[in-house]
Design a protein around this motif. Sequence first.
Motif, PDB file in Angstrom:
ATOM      1  N   THR A 135     -40.207   7.647 -24.998  1.00 13.46           N
ATOM      2  CA  THR A 135     -39.812   8.382 -26.204  1.00 13.46           C
ATOM      3  C   THR A 135     -39.474   9.829 -25.878  1.00 13.46           C
ATOM      4  O   THR A 135     -38.503  10.388 -26.411  1.00 13.46           O
ATOM      5  CB  THR A 135     -40.941   8.349 -27.243  1.00 13.46           C
ATOM      6  OG1 THR A 135     -42.168   8.783 -26.629  1.00 13.46           O
ATOM      7  CG2 THR A 135     -41.129   6.962 -27.813  1.00 13.46           C
ATOM      8  N   ILE A 136     -40.255  10.449 -25.015  1.00 17.03           N
ATOM      9  CA  ILE A 136     -40.004  11.843 -24.630  1.00 17.03           C
ATOM     10  C   ILE A 136     -38.727  11.934 -23.804  1.00 17.03           C
ATOM     11  O   ILE A 136     -37.890  12.821 -24.008  1.00 17.03           O
ATOM     12  CB  ILE A 136     -41.201  12.411 -23.861  1.00 17.03           C
ATOM     13  CG1 ILE A 136     -42.447  12.438 -24.761  1.00 17.03           C
ATOM     14  CG2 ILE A 136     -40.895  13.812 -23.328  1.00 17.03           C
ATOM     15  CD1 ILE A 136     -43.723  12.887 -24.057  1.00 17.03           C
ATOM     16  N   ARG A 138     -36.140   9.896 -23.843  1.00 19.94           N
ATOM     17  CA  ARG A 138     -34.981   9.656 -24.688  1.00 19.94           C
ATOM     18  C   ARG A 138     -34.674  10.876 -25.560  1.00 19.94           C
ATOM     19  O   ARG A 138     -33.512  11.221 -25.793  1.00 19.94           O
ATOM     20  CB  ARG A 138     -35.245   8.423 -25.571  1.00 19.94           C
ATOM     21  CG  ARG A 138     -34.081   7.968 -26.417  1.00 19.94           C
ATOM     22  CD  ARG A 138     -32.950   7.399 -25.596  1.00 19.94           C
ATOM     23  NE  ARG A 138     -33.368   6.346 -24.703  1.00 19.94           N
ATOM     24  CZ  ARG A 138     -33.557   5.062 -25.046  1.00 19.94           C
ATOM     25  NH1 ARG A 138     -33.353   4.683 -26.287  1.00 19.94           N
ATOM     26  NH2 ARG A 138     -33.917   4.173 -24.140  1.00 19.94           N
ATOM     27  N   ARG A 139     -35.725  11.534 -26.038  1.00 21.38           N
ATOM     28  CA  ARG A 139     -35.550  12.705 -26.903  1.00 21.38           C
ATOM     29  C   ARG A 139     -34.821  13.823 -26.163  1.00 21.38           C
ATOM     30  O   ARG A 139     -33.988  14.525 -26.736  1.00 21.38           O
ATOM     31  CB  ARG A 139     -36.924  13.184 -27.373  1.00 21.38           C
ATOM     32  CG  ARG A 139     -36.885  14.280 -28.445  1.00 21.38           C
ATOM     33  CD  ARG A 139     -38.307  14.624 -28.870  1.00 21.38           C
ATOM     34  NE  ARG A 139     -39.008  13.431 -29.329  1.00 21.38           N
ATOM     35  CZ  ARG A 139     -40.278  13.147 -29.037  1.00 21.38           C
ATOM     36  NH1 ARG A 139     -40.990  13.953 -28.285  1.00 21.38           N
ATOM     37  NH2 ARG A 139     -40.828  12.050 -29.508  1.00 21.38           N
ATOM     38  N   HIS A 140     -35.139  14.008 -24.891  1.00 19.58           N
ATOM     39  CA  HIS A 140     -34.564  15.123 -24.139  1.00 19.58           C
ATOM     40  C   HIS A 140     -33.253  14.769 -23.445  1.00 19.58           C
ATOM     41  O   HIS A 140     -32.408  15.644 -23.249  1.00 19.58           O
ATOM     42  CB  HIS A 140     -35.572  15.623 -23.094  1.00 19.58           C
ATOM     43  CG  HIS A 140     -36.720  16.382 -23.685  1.00 19.58           C
ATOM     44  ND1 HIS A 140     -36.641  17.713 -24.007  1.00 19.58           N
ATOM     45  CD2 HIS A 140     -37.969  15.985 -24.033  1.00 19.58           C
ATOM     46  CE1 HIS A 140     -37.797  18.117 -24.522  1.00 19.58           C
ATOM     47  NE2 HIS A 140     -38.611  17.089 -24.552  1.00 19.58           N
ATOM     48  N   GLY A 142     -31.245  11.840 -24.226  1.00 19.01           N
ATOM     49  CA  GLY A 142     -30.266  11.143 -25.055  1.00 19.01           C
ATOM     50  C   GLY A 142     -29.568  10.024 -24.307  1.00 19.01           C
ATOM     51  O   GLY A 142     -30.207   9.199 -23.647  1.00 19.01           O
ATOM     52  N   ASP A 145     -30.203   9.090 -20.570  1.00 21.83           N
ATOM     53  CA  ASP A 145     -31.396   8.345 -20.161  1.00 21.83           C
ATOM     54  C   ASP A 145     -30.974   6.948 -19.712  1.00 21.83           C
ATOM     55  O   ASP A 145     -30.389   6.176 -20.474  1.00 21.83           O
ATOM     56  CB  ASP A 145     -32.372   8.258 -21.338  1.00 21.83           C
ATOM     57  CG  ASP A 145     -33.608   7.447 -21.017  1.00 21.83           C
ATOM     58  OD1 ASP A 145     -33.874   7.226 -19.818  1.00 21.83           O
ATOM     59  OD2 ASP A 145     -34.302   7.034 -21.963  1.00 21.83           O
ATOM     60  N   GLU A 175     -48.121  12.541 -28.159  1.00 22.78           N
ATOM     61  CA  GLU A 175     -47.050  11.564 -28.328  1.00 22.78           C
ATOM     62  C   GLU A 175     -47.610  10.155 -28.501  1.00 22.78           C
ATOM     63  O   GLU A 175     -47.094   9.361 -29.294  1.00 22.78           O
ATOM     64  CB  GLU A 175     -46.110  11.610 -27.116  1.00 22.78           C
ATOM     65  CG  GLU A 175     -44.860  10.776 -27.241  1.00 22.78           C
ATOM     66  CD  GLU A 175     -43.831  11.358 -28.203  1.00 22.78           C
ATOM     67  OE1 GLU A 175     -42.896  10.623 -28.577  1.00 22.78           O
ATOM     68  OE2 GLU A 175     -43.963  12.544 -28.577  1.00 22.78           O
TER      69      GLU A 175
END
Length: 404
Positions: A135-136, A138-140, A142, A145, A175
């Motif tokens: 999740t982290i 993918r968040r950074h 996009g 990844d 998280e």
Amino acid sequence: MRIAMVSAHASPLAEPGSPEAGGRNVHVAALSAALVRAGHQVTVYTRRDDPHTRTEVVTREGYIVVHVPAGPAAPLSRDQILPHLGEFGTFLRKHWSLHPADLVHAHYWSSALAAELAARSHRLPVVVSFHGLGTIRRRHQGLADTSPRSRIRFERLIALRAAHVLASCSDEAAELVRMGVPRFRTSVVPGGVDTAQFSGTGGKASRGAKHRLFGAGRLLRRKGFDVGIRALSDLPDTELVIAGSAVGDDLDDDGEGRRLRRVAVEHGVHERFRILGPVSHAAMARLYRSADVVLCTPWFEPFGLVPLEAMACRTPVVATAVGGMRDTVVDGVTGRLVETTDPAEVARAVRPLLEDPTLRDTWGAAADDRARSGYNWDRVAAATLHAYHRAAPDRAADAVAVAR
């Protein structure tokens, strides 16, 4: 206690600093050695990637490494291992029938997939260290990844089924709560540093300018090495040296290395910038000690071994305030935390340390004390064992009784 470490991709026998080895390899090796010193039996299960490797290797530190036949006996990337996890898990299940364990500790989500399937038939508690969450990432990153899209879903299932989850930092623990994992089933247990190998005493690598900034890590865009290159424009008489090499699909053409060199040319600092390529773990301490400041400016970082190694070498760190570096670097005491990857802000954080040797020495001494007192591997192993006891109190108590 008989501990089964499962690390499908990161072998503890890989040479630190090589393209095949990173912080997770170091973590598994050092933690296993520290647990053996504490009186426990440790077997590490990793995928066989060389047909000439022995099935079982007893290490100098006393833990055993079992090379699991799963897929071709050749190097594979983390994601290429996924189709072979069923074979990996079947081997674990059969091996644990003959060589029982008290607890399983899986490192990384793919290892946990295989471990949980195998452990279920033996009713073994599974402790998981994710070493970074999808999740982290993918968040950074996009669309950049490259992780399988199923990773986030699997990580949530793994975390909910695990007896206990070890988060590498406070950010990761938070998280996990957002993912639905009860806080009481999570412990923050950071990585550690070898304080015998990394210290403030010993030789220093030679340098080519009055001041030196040093960075280390795999040449990935998310590591933010270009931030330091751009900051050099505002830091005269200063060089930036990076120890690291290309990884994965970038090995053949070193695309990120070439991009970093282009950035240096564009900013007129190419004569003050060098990439050393892979550096052995044994040689790293001399490089840390040769620097005025160690730069760590990634977009995100699950834990970050480089800041700890630098701190143990009495070198202050300037780092982005992300992930584990929020925990390890104390702003204004052992270094500086910056809230952005803006090169001008990074240069402002670095400049006082270059201009004031007393400040460097003061912060370096505090960094050394923090690394040695809070992050030596024996302390990390003690915290890990405490988490094991929380995960399986009955098995832990029985193991202690047998040991006595």
